[in-house]
Design a protein around this motif. Structure first.
Motif, PDB file in Angstrom:
ATOM      1  N   GLY A 114       0.800  -1.221   0.000  1.00  0.00           N
ATOM      2  CA  GLY A 114       0.000   0.000   0.000  1.00  0.00           C
ATOM      3  C   GLY A 114       0.830   1.267   0.000  1.00  0.00           C
ATOM      4  N   HIS A 115       2.159   1.137  -0.035  1.00  0.00           N
ATOM      5  CA  HIS A 115       3.038   2.307  -0.002  1.00  0.00           C
ATOM      6  C   HIS A 115       3.304   2.843  -1.409  1.00  0.00           C
ATOM      7  CE1 HIS A 115       4.268   0.382   3.906  1.00  0.00           C
ATOM      8  NE2 HIS A 115       3.898   1.592   4.273  1.00  0.00           N
ATOM      9  N   SER A 116       3.489   4.145  -1.478  1.00  0.00           N
ATOM     10  CA  SER A 116       3.876   4.815  -2.712  1.00  0.00           C
ATOM     11  C   SER A 116       5.281   5.385  -2.510  1.00  0.00           C
ATOM     12  CB  SER A 116       2.892   5.942  -3.037  1.00  0.00           C
ATOM     13  OG  SER A 116       3.267   6.594  -4.226  1.00  0.00           O
ATOM     14  N   TYR A 117       6.132   5.203  -3.514  1.00  0.00           N
ATOM     15  CA  TYR A 117       7.524   5.622  -3.404  1.00  0.00           C
ATOM     16  C   TYR A 117       7.896   6.553  -4.546  1.00  0.00           C
ATOM     17  CZ  TYR A 117       7.710   1.472  -0.449  1.00  0.00           C
ATOM     18  OH  TYR A 117       7.466   0.541   0.526  1.00  0.00           O
ATOM     19  N   GLN A 118       8.720   7.564  -4.225  1.00  0.00           N
ATOM     20  CA  GLN A 118       9.367   8.313  -5.292  1.00  0.00           C
ATOM     21  C   GLN A 118      10.263   7.306  -5.993  1.00  0.00           C
ATOM     22  OE1 GLN A 118      11.323  11.239  -2.817  1.00  0.00           O
ATOM     23  NE2 GLN A 118      10.104  12.839  -3.791  1.00  0.00           N
ATOM     24  N   SER A 119      10.420   7.434  -7.302  1.00  0.00           N
ATOM     25  CA  SER A 119      11.159   6.400  -7.999  1.00  0.00           C
ATOM     26  C   SER A 119      11.832   6.940  -9.244  1.00  0.00           C
ATOM     27  CB  SER A 119      10.189   5.274  -8.377  1.00  0.00           C
ATOM     28  OG  SER A 119      10.855   4.171  -8.907  1.00  0.00           O
ATOM     29  N   LYS A 120      12.829   6.185  -9.692  1.00  0.00           N
ATOM     30  CA  LYS A 120      13.437   6.440 -10.984  1.00  0.00           C
ATOM     31  C   LYS A 120      13.676   5.090 -11.631  1.00  0.00           C
ATOM     32  CE  LYS A 120      18.264   6.741  -9.491  1.00  0.00           C
ATOM     33  NZ  LYS A 120      19.456   7.585  -9.500  1.00  0.00           N
ATOM     34  N   GLY A 121      13.813   5.094 -12.941  1.00  0.00           N
ATOM     35  CA  GLY A 121      13.988   3.840 -13.652  1.00  0.00           C
ATOM     36  C   GLY A 121      15.068   3.953 -14.698  1.00  0.00           C
ATOM     37  N   LEU A 123      16.335   1.851 -18.332  1.00  0.00           N
ATOM     38  CA  LEU A 123      16.167   0.817 -19.344  1.00  0.00           C
ATOM     39  C   LEU A 123      17.522   0.270 -19.744  1.00  0.00           C
ATOM     40  CD1 LEU A 123      13.521   2.164 -21.880  1.00  0.00           C
ATOM     41  CD2 LEU A 123      13.366   0.121 -20.474  1.00  0.00           C
ATOM     42  N   ASN A 124      17.593  -1.047 -19.957  1.00  0.00           N
ATOM     43  CA  ASN A 124      18.837  -1.599 -20.485  1.00  0.00           C
ATOM     44  C   ASN A 124      19.000  -1.145 -21.935  1.00  0.00           C
ATOM     45  OD1 ASN A 124      16.964  -3.209 -21.816  1.00  0.00           O
ATOM     46  ND2 ASN A 124      17.974  -5.130 -21.342  1.00  0.00           N
ATOM     47  N   THR A 125      20.132  -1.414 -22.546  1.00  0.00           N
ATOM     48  CA  THR A 125      20.418  -0.904 -23.890  1.00  0.00           C
ATOM     49  C   THR A 125      19.480  -1.482 -24.941  1.00  0.00           C
ATOM     50  OG1 THR A 125      22.144  -2.566 -24.146  1.00  0.00           O
ATOM     51  CG2 THR A 125      22.838  -0.376 -23.442  1.00  0.00           C
ATOM     52  N   ARG A 126      18.958  -2.678 -24.719  1.00  0.00           N
ATOM     53  CA  ARG A 126      18.007  -3.269 -25.675  1.00  0.00           C
ATOM     54  C   ARG A 126      16.596  -2.719 -25.502  1.00  0.00           C
ATOM     55  NH1 ARG A 126      18.459  -9.467 -25.241  1.00  0.00           N
ATOM     56  NH2 ARG A 126      16.749  -9.303 -26.704  1.00  0.00           N
ATOM     57  N   GLY A 127      16.344  -2.057 -24.373  1.00  0.00           N
ATOM     58  CA  GLY A 127      15.036  -1.463 -24.137  1.00  0.00           C
ATOM     59  C   GLY A 127      13.978  -2.454 -23.692  1.00  0.00           C
ATOM     60  N   ASN A 128      14.392  -3.643 -23.215  1.00  0.00           N
ATOM     61  CA  ASN A 128      13.396  -4.641 -22.833  1.00  0.00           C
ATOM     62  C   ASN A 128      13.388  -4.981 -21.340  1.00  0.00           C
ATOM     63  OD1 ASN A 128      15.830  -6.007 -22.827  1.00  0.00           O
ATOM     64  ND2 ASN A 128      15.018  -7.849 -23.786  1.00  0.00           N
ATOM     65  N   VAL A 129      14.267  -4.371 -20.558  1.00  0.00           N
ATOM     66  CA  VAL A 129      14.262  -4.565 -19.104  1.00  0.00           C
ATOM     67  C   VAL A 129      14.308  -3.185 -18.446  1.00  0.00           C
ATOM     68  CG1 VAL A 129      15.466  -5.509 -17.098  1.00  0.00           C
ATOM     69  CG2 VAL A 129      15.433  -6.802 -19.244  1.00  0.00           C
ATOM     70  N   LEU A 130      13.316  -2.930 -17.612  1.00  0.00           N
ATOM     71  CA  LEU A 130      13.226  -1.680 -16.865  1.00  0.00           C
ATOM     72  C   LEU A 130      13.532  -1.987 -15.405  1.00  0.00           C
ATOM     73  CD1 LEU A 130      12.372   1.328 -16.559  1.00  0.00           C
ATOM     74  CD2 LEU A 130      10.018   0.490 -16.285  1.00  0.00           C
ATOM     75  N   THR A 131      14.544  -1.340 -14.857  1.00  0.00           N
ATOM     76  CA  THR A 131      14.902  -1.514 -13.446  1.00  0.00           C
ATOM     77  C   THR A 131      14.452  -0.268 -12.701  1.00  0.00           C
ATOM     78  OG1 THR A 131      16.814  -2.848 -14.058  1.00  0.00           O
ATOM     79  CG2 THR A 131      16.780  -1.947 -11.828  1.00  0.00           C
ATOM     80  N   LEU A 132      13.625  -0.479 -11.693  1.00  0.00           N
ATOM     81  CA  LEU A 132      13.073   0.630 -10.915  1.00  0.00           C
ATOM     82  C   LEU A 132      13.650   0.622  -9.507  1.00  0.00           C
ATOM     83  CD1 LEU A 132       9.374   0.168 -11.988  1.00  0.00           C
ATOM     84  CD2 LEU A 132      10.905   1.985 -12.717  1.00  0.00           C
ATOM     85  N   ARG A 133      13.941   1.804  -9.012  1.00  0.00           N
ATOM     86  CA  ARG A 133      14.423   1.971  -7.637  1.00  0.00           C
ATOM     87  C   ARG A 133      13.529   2.991  -6.946  1.00  0.00           C
ATOM     88  NH1 ARG A 133      18.955  -0.512  -6.333  1.00  0.00           N
ATOM     89  NH2 ARG A 133      20.365  -1.166  -7.958  1.00  0.00           N
ATOM     90  N   GLY A 134      13.151   2.679  -5.720  1.00  0.00           N
ATOM     91  CA  GLY A 134      12.287   3.559  -4.959  1.00  0.00           C
ATOM     92  C   GLY A 134      13.049   4.309  -3.884  1.00  0.00           C
ATOM     93  N   PHE A 135      12.508   5.454  -3.509  1.00  0.00           N
ATOM     94  CA  PHE A 135      13.114   6.320  -2.502  1.00  0.00           C
ATOM     95  C   PHE A 135      12.062   6.735  -1.488  1.00  0.00           C
ATOM     96  CE2 PHE A 135      15.444   6.894  -6.388  1.00  0.00           C
ATOM     97  CZ  PHE A 135      16.767   6.982  -6.002  1.00  0.00           C
ATOM     98  N   ILE A 136      12.506   6.929  -0.266  1.00  0.00           N
ATOM     99  CA  ILE A 136      11.691   7.598   0.753  1.00  0.00           C
ATOM    100  C   ILE A 136      12.494   8.827   1.132  1.00  0.00           C
ATOM    101  CG2 ILE A 136      10.719   7.483   3.059  1.00  0.00           C
ATOM    102  CD1 ILE A 136      10.375   4.484   2.655  1.00  0.00           C
TER     103      ILE A 136
END
Length: 151
Positions: A114-121, A123-136
């Protein structure tokens, strides 16, 4: 020798017309549970008129030995008990003008907590994997989640 010069010249002249594909978040993505490695949901990401990205759940996957949820039971406010299908879990992301593979200033909703996080993402060079990291605040959360593009 003249053939090599001609071919090299033609390639150099053609270079301005060859464009690298700009990475894009638009499409359907499988969210991967970082603890189990199973796909949890499919999210359709679209680009809004203001240039930001919005991702809504379109399909929920069950995970073996865990109770499936279909509503955001732990969400707060107007999202309390909202159905997962159609729920916006990725909002506000925009492409970093300095790094086209990076998406910044977004928010991620975790329907399990139920938490919402500030985040950034990223993309790998092929554009098919998105890695997301959250912040508080300014603190980076200890884990990253991966999304795999399905289309």
């Amino acid at each position: 020798m003249n053939t090599k010069i001609i071919v090299t010249t033609l390639l150099l002249l053609a270079c301005p017309f060859i464009q690298a594909q700009v990475p894009d978040l638009v499409g359907t993505w499988k969210t991967i549970d970082d603890k189990t490695g199973y796909a949890r949901a499919e999210v359709l990401i679209s680009q809004q008129q203001n240039g930001t990205y919005l991702g809504k759940i379109v399909k929920v996957h069950g995970v073996p030995n865990q109770t499936a949820i279909d509503h955001c039971e732990k969400c707060k406010g107007s999202l309390k008990n909202a159905p997962l299908i159609g729920l916006a879990i990725l909002t506000g992301f925009k492409q970093n003008p300095k790094n086209k593979n990076e998406f910044i200033e977004g928010h991620i909703l975790d329907p399990l907590s139920g938490h919402s996080y500030q985040s950034k993402g990223h993309l790998n060079t092929r554009g098919n994997v998105l890695t997301l990291r959250g912040f508080i605040g300014t603190s980076l959360l200890g884990r990253a989640v991966s999304w795999i593009k399905t289309e």
